[in-house]
Design a protein around this motif. Sequence first.
Motif, short mmCIF file in Angstrom:
data_model
loop_
_atom_site.label_atom_id
_atom_site.label_comp_id
_atom_site.label_asym_id
_atom_site.label_seq_id
_atom_site.Cartn_x
_atom_site.Cartn_y
_atom_site.Cartn_z
N VAL A 10 -21.61 -4.18 -28.31
CA VAL A 10 -21.14 -3.52 -29.53
C VAL A 10 -20.60 -4.56 -30.51
N ARG A 11 -19.74 -5.44 -30.01
CA ARG A 11 -19.13 -6.50 -30.84
C ARG A 11 -20.22 -7.38 -31.48
N ARG A 12 -21.18 -7.80 -30.66
CA ARG A 12 -22.26 -8.66 -31.14
C ARG A 12 -23.07 -7.96 -32.22
N ARG A 13 -23.35 -6.66 -32.02
CA ARG A 13 -24.15 -5.91 -33.00
C ARG A 13 -23.39 -5.71 -34.31
N ILE A 14 -22.08 -5.46 -34.23
CA ILE A 14 -21.30 -5.30 -35.47
C ILE A 14 -21.28 -6.61 -36.24
N VAL A 15 -21.14 -7.73 -35.54
CA VAL A 15 -21.19 -9.02 -36.22
C VAL A 15 -22.56 -9.19 -36.89
N GLU A 16 -23.62 -8.79 -36.21
CA GLU A 16 -24.98 -8.89 -36.74
C GLU A 16 -25.19 -7.98 -37.96
N PHE A 17 -24.71 -6.73 -37.90
CA PHE A 17 -24.95 -5.76 -38.96
C PHE A 17 -23.92 -5.83 -40.09
N GLY A 18 -22.75 -6.40 -39.83
CA GLY A 18 -21.73 -6.53 -40.86
C GLY A 18 -20.60 -5.54 -40.67
N ASP A 19 -19.55 -5.72 -41.45
CA ASP A 19 -18.34 -4.92 -41.24
C ASP A 19 -18.33 -3.60 -42.02
N ARG A 20 -19.31 -3.34 -42.85
CA ARG A 20 -19.32 -2.11 -43.66
C ARG A 20 -20.23 -1.06 -43.02
N ALA A 21 -19.63 0.05 -42.62
CA ALA A 21 -20.37 1.12 -41.94
C ALA A 21 -20.21 2.44 -42.69
N ALA A 37 -16.71 2.79 -44.53
CA ALA A 37 -15.53 2.20 -43.90
C ALA A 37 -15.77 0.72 -43.63
N ILE A 38 -14.72 -0.06 -43.77
CA ILE A 38 -14.74 -1.47 -43.36
C ILE A 38 -14.19 -1.51 -41.94
N ILE A 39 -15.01 -2.02 -41.03
CA ILE A 39 -14.69 -2.00 -39.60
C ILE A 39 -14.21 -3.38 -39.15
N GLU A 40 -13.08 -3.38 -38.46
CA GLU A 40 -12.57 -4.60 -37.82
C GLU A 40 -12.63 -4.40 -36.31
N ARG A 45 -11.64 -2.27 -29.13
CA ARG A 45 -11.50 -1.12 -30.03
C ARG A 45 -11.89 -1.55 -31.43
N LEU A 46 -12.18 -0.57 -32.28
CA LEU A 46 -12.47 -0.81 -33.69
C LEU A 46 -11.31 -0.25 -34.50
N LEU A 47 -11.02 -0.90 -35.62
CA LEU A 47 -9.97 -0.45 -36.53
C LEU A 47 -10.57 -0.26 -37.92
N THR A 48 -10.05 0.72 -38.64
CA THR A 48 -10.40 0.90 -40.04
C THR A 48 -9.31 1.72 -40.70
N THR A 49 -9.39 1.82 -42.00
CA THR A 49 -8.48 2.70 -42.74
C THR A 49 -9.31 3.83 -43.34
N THR A 99 -7.65 3.85 -34.92
CA THR A 99 -8.21 3.04 -33.85
C THR A 99 -9.32 3.86 -33.21
N ILE A 100 -10.49 3.23 -33.05
CA ILE A 100 -11.67 3.93 -32.56
C ILE A 100 -12.10 3.36 -31.21
N ALA A 101 -12.29 4.24 -30.25
CA ALA A 101 -12.89 3.88 -28.97
C ALA A 101 -14.36 4.29 -29.04
N ILE A 102 -15.24 3.41 -28.61
CA ILE A 102 -16.68 3.69 -28.66
C ILE A 102 -17.12 4.31 -27.33
N ASP A 103 -17.80 5.45 -27.43
CA ASP A 103 -18.29 6.17 -26.25
C ASP A 103 -19.73 5.81 -25.90
N ARG A 104 -20.55 5.61 -26.92
CA ARG A 104 -21.95 5.21 -26.70
C ARG A 104 -22.50 4.59 -27.97
N GLY A 105 -23.58 3.85 -27.79
CA GLY A 105 -24.20 3.19 -28.94
C GLY A 105 -25.68 3.03 -28.73
#
Length: 123
Positions: A10-21, A37-40, A45-49, A99-105
């Motif tokens: 998940v982390r690797r894919r977010i870095v690849e796709f960027g922080d804007r979802a 959303a801007i994802i950190e 876990r993922l964080l956003t506002t 704070t977001i927990a990822i269940d599947r991707g």
Amino acid sequence: MTRTVDFDDVRRRIVEFGDRATMITVTDDHRPHVVTAIIEIEGDRLLTTVGSRTHANLAERPSLTLTWMPSPGDDYQLILDGHAESVGQTDGKDVSEITIAIDRGILHRLAGLPTPGPSCIAL
């Protein structure tokens, strides 16, 4: 059968796709609510506002979906399903941190591509 998501993937894919979802939540009357959303990433876990409508949706129905469109020429979009593990209080500007927990991707292949390939790749 439930498959545990590999958060390193998940982390690797977010870095690849960027922080804007694009984030999708559900309103009281079961309509989708779509925002950007801007994802950190923090640990596993993922964080956003989020604004007040998304905050209200997640406080009542914590499930959400995040999507990222591919870069030009790429064949797959990233889709993550998760839930708001915590929904912070809104500040004076009606913004709160979640704070977001990822269940599947999944990497989902775009429709209508001329070349064959696997339709989906689970994370």
